[in-house]
Design a protein around this motif. Structure first.
Motif: not given
Lengths: 276, 168
Positions: A114, A117-120, A123-125, A159, B25, B27, B30-31, B33, B68-69, B132-133
Motif C-alpha cells: 500500500n 503520497y497525496s496526504k501531508p 505511510y507505506l505498508t 508500516t 488511489h 488522486n 494530484g490530491y 480522493n 489508511s494509517n 489531517v493538517y
C-alpha cells in the motif's frame, strides 16, 4: 443518586458520543506525535492481507517498468564488480584480513502493498514483519534511492514512514563537499523534497547530487537521494533548498530493508557518551 | 428485520473495500480522493435507539483509519456526522416527528435530499482535513481541500444512492 441515574439515562447517547469522540481524538493526537502511534496502523493481518491480495492483481501491470529498473540495477552492480576486479589485480592492493572482516549491513527485500503520497503525512505498508526479523527504525530503499523508515511492525506486515511525511527527518549530505543537512518534506510536490540545516559555508549549486549522510544508525552512507533543483540564498544563509528526487514515489514496487548489524553497539556507545 | 441487518452489513463491507482499494488511489489533480463511504451513515435506518448506530459509525471510521494509517481522524468525523444526522434532518425537512420505521432517503424531495447530503459531507470533510493538517495556519489548504473533495464525494454519493437503492 437517583438524580445521577436519571441524568445518565437522559443523556446516554450524548455521553456515548462524547466518550467515543474522545477515544477518536486521543488516537488522532497520538498519531500526530511521531514515536507513540502504536494501535491504529495498517500493519495488522486483516488490512495487510486485504492489501496484499489487491496488489497481487495490479502487480501484473507494473512488470515492465519493474523489469527495466531491475536490469538497470544489475548493470550498475556488474559495472562496480568489474571495477573491483581491476583494483584487486593492481599491485597496490591492500590485504584484507579475512578473520577480522565483518559485515555491517544486511539487506532484506519486501514488496510495497500500500502506497500513499497525496496526504501531508504518508505511510507505506510492506509485506514483511517480525516473523522475518524486521523491527522498527530500519531504513527502506530501492535502487533509485531512499524510501523511508520502518515504523510499526506486526507478525507479517510493517508500516513505513515515507520520506513524503512531515515527521520524516533523514540525515543527508552533499556528495562533493560532505556538508551535512537534514531532509524534510513541506507537503507540496511528490517528487520535490526540502533540505534544511545546511551550514552557510557550504557551496550548493543546482544539479549537485545529495546522498545519505550515514551519521545515523539507520542508513549506510552514500545511498542516492536526488539532485538540487533550486537554491534560495538570502542574507548570507540558505532559505530554502529543493531536491529533485531520483525516485518516483508514486510508483514503487519492490524495496530493500537495511538491517544495521552494529546498530546496538553504536547507540549504546552514543548513549554512554551523552550520559557522562 | 434480518434483511435490514444483512443489507447494512454488506453495504458496510463493500463501501470500505471500494474506498480503500479504489477511491483512495484516484488522486484526481494530484490530491483529490473522494470519500463516499459516508453514504453508509446516510442510508442507515433512522431509529429512536441510536446506541448501535453511534457504535457502528465509530467502527466504520476506525476501520478506514486502520487501512489508511490515519490515527482516529475518520472515526472522529464519521461519529460526528452520525450524531448530528437526525437533528440536521429535522432542520432540513422542518419536521419534528418522523415515521421512524418508514423513513427513506429516496422518499423525500430531491432538492432537500441534496441539501442534507451536501451539509453532512461538507461537515465530515471539514473535520477530516482539519485533523489531517492539524494546524491553523493551513486553513486555506483545509478549506480548499474540503470544497473540492466534497463536490467529488457528493456527485459520487448521489450517483451511488440513485443507482443502487430502491425508491420504495
Amino acid at each position: 443518586m437517583q438524580q445521577i441515574i436519571y441524568f445518565i439515562r437522559k443523556f446516554r447517547f450524548f455521553l456515548l458520543f462524547i466518550l467515543l469522540e474522545t477515544v477518536a481524538l486521543f488516537f488522532t493526537i497520538q498519531h500526530h506525535s511521531y514515536h507513540s502511534s502504536k494501535f491504529v496502523n495498517s500493519a495488522n493481518n486483516l488490512t495487510g492481507g486485504i492489501y496484499s491480495q489487491a496488489i497481487s492483481i495490479g502487480e501484473f501491470f507494473n512488470l515492465k517498468s519493474e523489469n527495466k529498473r531491475l536490469i538497470d540495477e544489475n548493470t550498475h552492480l556488474k559495472n562496480i564488480l568489474e571495477q573491483r576486479k581491476l583494483d584487486s589485480s593492481s599491485e597496490f592492493k591492500t590485504q584484507i584480513d579475512t578473520l577480522n572482516y565483518y559485515q555491517k549491513y544486511n539487506y532484506v527485500f519486501a514488496k510495497i502493498i500500500n502506497n500513499s503520497y497525496s496526504k501531508p503525512n504518508n505511510y507505506l505498508t510492506i509485506n514483511k514483519g517480525s516473523k522475518q526479523q524486521i523491527n522498527t527504525d530500519l531504513g527502506v530503499i530501492n535502487s533509485k534511492g531512499v524510501i523511508g523508515v520502518v515504523k510499526n511492525v506486526s507478525s507479517n506486515f510493517a508500516t513505513v514512514l515515507s520520506i513524503l511525511n512531515s515527521n520524516s527527518k533523514i540525515n543527508v549530505k552533499l556528495k562533493n563537499s560532505s556538508h551535512f543537512g537534514t531532509m524534510t518534506w513541506n507537503g507540496e510536490e511528490t517528487n520535490v523534497i526540502q533540505l534544511i540545516d545546511i551550514p552557510r559555508q557550504a557551496v550548493v549549486k543546482e544539479g549537485d547530487t545529495i546522498i545519505t549522510g550515514g551519521k545515523s544508525a539507520i542508513f549506510p552512507e552514500g545511498i542516492l537521494v536526488g539532485t538540487i533543483k533550486n537554491v534560495n540564498f538570502e542574507n548570507n544563509q540558505y532559505k530554502q533548498i529543493d531536491i529533485q528526487l531520483f525516485n518516483d514515489m508514486t510508483s514503487i514496487g519492490y524495496v530493500q530493508i537495511i538491517k544495521n548489524l552494529q546498530r546496538e553497539e553504536q547507540l549504546n556507545l552514543e548513549n554512554t557518551t551523552e550520559n557522562e | 428485520m434480518n434483511k435490514l441487518i444483512f443489507s447494512n452489513t454488506v453495504r458496510f463491507i463493500l463501501l470500505i473495500l471500494i474506498q480503500v482499494l479504489v477511491l483512495n488511489h484516484i488522486n484526481l489533480f494530484g490530491y483529490l480522493n473522494p470519500m463516499p463511504y459516508i453514504v453508509w451513515v446516510l442510508l442507515f435506518p433512522i431509529r429512536k435507539n441510536k446506541t448501535s448506530f453511534l457504535l457502528l459509525s465509530f467502527l466504520l471510521g476506525l476501520t478506514l483509519d486502520f487501512f489508511s494509517n490515519s490515527g482516529g481522524i475518520h472515526a472522529a468525523a464519521t461519529l460526528f456526522i452520525a450524531f448530528i444526522r437526525l437533528p440536521l434532518l429535522t432542520i432540513v425537512l422542518r419536521k419534528n416527528d418522523f415515521d421512524y420505521y418508514l423513513f427513506n432517503l429516496r422518499g423525500i424531495s430531491f432538492s432537500k435530499a441534496i441539501i442534507f447530503i451536501s451539509l453532512l459531507t461538507i461537515i465530515h470533510h471539514f473535520i477530516v482535513f482539519s485533523l489531517v493538517y492539524f494546524n491553523f495556519s493551513e486553513i486555506i489548504t483545509i478549506l480548499n481541500n474540503t470544497l473540492f473533495t466534497s463536490i467529488f464525494t457528493i456527485i459520487l454519493s448521489l450517483l451511488g444512492i440513485t443507482l443502487f437503492t430502491n425508491k420504495k
